[in-house]
Scaffold this motif. Structure first.
Motif, PDB file in Angstrom:
ATOM      1  N   PRO A   1       2.121   6.200  28.973  1.00  0.00           N
ATOM      2  CA  PRO A   1       2.707   7.102  27.974  1.00  0.00           C
ATOM      3  C   PRO A   1       1.689   8.094  27.418  1.00  0.00           C
ATOM      4  CG  PRO A   1       3.298   4.821  27.516  1.00  0.00           C
ATOM      5  CD  PRO A   1       2.260   4.797  28.592  1.00  0.00           C
ATOM      6  N   LYS A   2       2.153   9.312  27.206  1.00  0.00           N
ATOM      7  CA  LYS A   2       1.344  10.330  26.538  1.00  0.00           C
ATOM      8  C   LYS A   2       1.740  10.329  25.071  1.00  0.00           C
ATOM      9  CE  LYS A   2       0.910  13.089  30.655  1.00  0.00           C
ATOM     10  NZ  LYS A   2       1.335  14.255  31.389  1.00  0.00           N
ATOM     11  N   VAL A   3       0.740  10.190  24.192  1.00  0.00           N
ATOM     12  CA  VAL A   3       0.992  10.128  22.757  1.00  0.00           C
ATOM     13  C   VAL A   3       0.077  11.115  22.038  1.00  0.00           C
ATOM     14  CG1 VAL A   3       1.695   7.699  22.859  1.00  0.00           C
ATOM     15  CG2 VAL A   3      -0.693   8.269  22.363  1.00  0.00           C
TER      16      VAL A   3
ATOM     17  N   GLU B   1      -3.493   9.261  26.583  1.00  0.00           N
ATOM     18  CA  GLU B   1      -2.601   8.468  27.420  1.00  0.00           C
ATOM     19  C   GLU B   1      -2.970   7.016  27.198  1.00  0.00           C
ATOM     20  OE1 GLU B   1      -2.380   9.608  31.503  1.00  0.00           O
ATOM     21  OE2 GLU B   1      -2.008  11.707  31.015  1.00  0.00           O
TER      22      GLU B   1
ATOM     23  N   ASP C   1      -0.944   2.835  26.690  1.00  0.00           N
ATOM     24  CA  ASP C   1       0.292   2.048  26.593  1.00  0.00           C
ATOM     25  C   ASP C   1       0.345   1.157  25.359  1.00  0.00           C
ATOM     26  OD1 ASP C   1      -1.678   0.367  27.531  1.00  0.00           O
ATOM     27  OD2 ASP C   1      -0.479  -0.486  29.143  1.00  0.00           O
TER      28      ASP C   1
ATOM     29  N   GLU D   1       6.369   7.077  25.312  1.00  0.00           N
ATOM     30  CA  GLU D   1       6.157   8.459  25.756  1.00  0.00           C
ATOM     31  C   GLU D   1       6.545   9.419  24.632  1.00  0.00           C
ATOM     32  OE1 GLU D   1       5.115  11.637  28.074  1.00  0.00           O
ATOM     33  OE2 GLU D   1       4.825   9.545  28.635  1.00  0.00           O
ATOM     34  N   GLY D   2       5.627  10.345  24.311  1.00  0.00           N
ATOM     35  CA  GLY D   2       5.893  11.325  23.272  1.00  0.00           C
ATOM     36  C   GLY D   2       5.718  10.803  21.857  1.00  0.00           C
TER      37      GLY D   2
END
Length: 84
Positions: A2-4, A24, A26, A71-72
């Motif tokens: 996930p990109k945060v 990035e 998790d 993600e996001g």
């Protein structure tokens, strides 16, 4: 992975030199490890005293390895502050 977005507030923002930056990761533990790698000085020390919000929800006493990121999503880094 996930990109945060990691958002820094108060002393964390000053130590990072930016208001927010992408990562990035998790889990919260993985995101914070990446933050410490990118900012090994004062920010790494400030993080020890911070509390965290994940997409607006407090992490509290949960182990950071168990806090999943989406993600996001957004990680808010909140240092203690006077009057708070």
């Amino acid at each position: 992975m996930p990109k945060v977005t990691v958002r820094y507030w108060a002393a964390a923002k000053a130590a990072a030199g930016v208001a927010e930056e992408p990562y990035e990761a998790d889990t919260l533990a993985a995101a914070l490890a990446a933050v410490r790698t990118r900012h090994p000085g004062e920010l790494a020390r400030v993080l020890r005293r911070c509390s965290f919000l994940i997409d607006g929800d407090p992490v509290g006493m949960r182990e950071h390895e168990t806090v999943r990121l989406a993600e996001g999503g957004t990680v808010e880094v909140l240092p203690p502050f006077a009057g708070g």
